[in-house]
Write an enzyme that holds these catalytic residues in place. Structure first.
Site, PDB file in Angstrom:
ATOM      1  N   GLU A 193       0.799  -1.220   0.000  1.00 56.33           N
ATOM      2  CA  GLU A 193       0.000   0.000   0.000  1.00 56.33           C
ATOM      3  C   GLU A 193       0.835   1.275   0.000  1.00 56.33           C
ATOM      4  O   GLU A 193       0.309   2.365  -0.251  1.00 56.33           O
ATOM      5  CB  GLU A 193      -0.946  -0.010   1.206  1.00 56.33           C
ATOM      6  CG  GLU A 193      -2.050  -1.066   1.077  1.00 56.33           C
ATOM      7  CD  GLU A 193      -2.974  -1.107   2.271  1.00 56.33           C
ATOM      8  OE1 GLU A 193      -2.564  -0.622   3.343  1.00 56.33           O
ATOM      9  OE2 GLU A 193      -4.090  -1.622   2.136  1.00 56.33           O
ATOM     10  N   GLU A 232       7.051 -22.092   8.074  1.00 57.09           N
ATOM     11  CA  GLU A 232       7.415 -21.211   9.182  1.00 57.09           C
ATOM     12  C   GLU A 232       8.394 -21.854  10.151  1.00 57.09           C
ATOM     13  O   GLU A 232       8.967 -21.185  11.003  1.00 57.09           O
ATOM     14  CB  GLU A 232       6.170 -20.758   9.940  1.00 57.09           C
ATOM     15  CG  GLU A 232       5.476 -21.828  10.746  1.00 57.09           C
ATOM     16  CD  GLU A 232       4.262 -21.278  11.473  1.00 57.09           C
ATOM     17  OE1 GLU A 232       4.191 -21.476  12.696  1.00 57.09           O
ATOM     18  OE2 GLU A 232       3.411 -20.660  10.827  1.00 57.09           O
TER      19      GLU A 232
END
Length: 301
Positions: free
Chosen positions: A82, A113
């Site tokens: 953004e 992960e």
């Protein structure tokens, strides 16, 4: 149960969750969410230290690289993605690194992960240097991938920050500045996309927004470096240009068109009376900061 991180513990207030009506479930979730902003507010001193470090590195040509897995990784990718349309900065300036690659933004890749070495490798592949900022995002504070990444970054001199919801967790020991909004157990035990995710999103908003303001990509409270790439943004760009220059709507629309749809270029053109090409050159030399570009053109005159 007490050895579990607080983000994984059961919430006493939601034990009968599956017996509640829809209205009562929504009220309970909303009640729990009320505590999130207060938890973030308690971390303002740490967030301030983090932003000070971020701004210092960015002013010297560094980057922000968010690192995380699952929900935490997606939030980093979201905040990074953004920044260019909002502030007109290059896509490379703020980056999101998520375990499992960008496919993990829409499909769970949980096993990725657990590999701490992969975190360090993936970060090294981005060319991280001592000039950069690495922000590790991990609700539980114990994700190997993210800890491996920030540990590698810190070892080479990068400025490191952690955003976690568990005090004293492993990642807090691996970074320069830990930010730890403690939001407590989730309504659905372990579902850290809820309160923990909300807290992390608030913190990332604060880091990137305040950094961009400090760097000069906002004038007043206006997104003067945004890109007008659709009709909604076109209308917003005209309004911003009107506020910045005092032009009426028709004149601001014409000025925006003359600036190639770029608000910053149009502002510099109007305020300096220069051509689009000269405004673009001045902005490039000024790192996209309008005030510096205008000042440089004034000095030339």
């Amino acid at each position: 149960m007490s050895d579990l991180p607080i983000t994984e513990q059961e919430n006493e207030r939601s034990r009968g969750l599956d017996t509640l009506s829809i209205a009562d479930t929504l009220a309970l979730i909303n009640d729990e969410d009320h505590g999130v902003p207060a938890a973030v507010r308690r971390e303002l001193p740490s967030i301030t230290r983090a932003v000070e470090g971020v701004v210092a590195r960015l002013r010297q040509g560094g980057r922000i690289i968010y690192v995380g897995t699952g929900t935490s990784g997606r939030l980093g990718v979201l905040d990074a993605s953004e920044c260019p349309p909002t502030y007109g900065v290059p896509a490379e300036l703020v980056q999101g690194l998520i375990a499992g690659g960008y496919e993990a933004c829409w499909r769970a890749v949980e096993a990725s992960e657990d590999d701490g070495e992969a975190g360090a490798r993936d970060l090294a592949a981005r060319g991280v240097t001592a000039a950069d900022v690495v922000v590790g995002i991990a609700a539980s504070g114990r994700t190997p991938y993210t800890i491996g990444a920030v540990a590698h970054a810190r070892s080479i001199g990068a400025f490191t920050v952690a955003v976690t919801c568990v005090p004293g967790s492993a990642i807090t020991q691996a970074v320069d500045v830990p930010i730890v909004p403690v939001v407590g157990p989730e309504v659905v035990a372990g579902s850290t996309r809820m309160k923990a995710g909300t807290a992390q999103k608030l913190v990332l908003n604060m880091i990137s927004t305040t950094a961009m303001i400090q760097l000069g990509y906002v004038r007043g409270n206006r997104m003067t470096n945004m890109r007008a790439r659709n009709s909604k943004l076109q209308a917003r760009a005209v309004r911003i240009l009107q506020s910045e220059t005092g032009l009426d709507e028709a004149a601001a629309t014409t000025a925006l068109e003359a600036g190639g749809g770029d608000v910053a270029t149009a502002v510099v053109m109007v305020k300096s009376g220069c051509t689009r090409e000269r405004a673009a050159e001045a902005l490039a030399s000024a790192g996209g900061v309008i005030d510096r570009a205008i000042a440089s053109l004034g000095q030339e005159g």
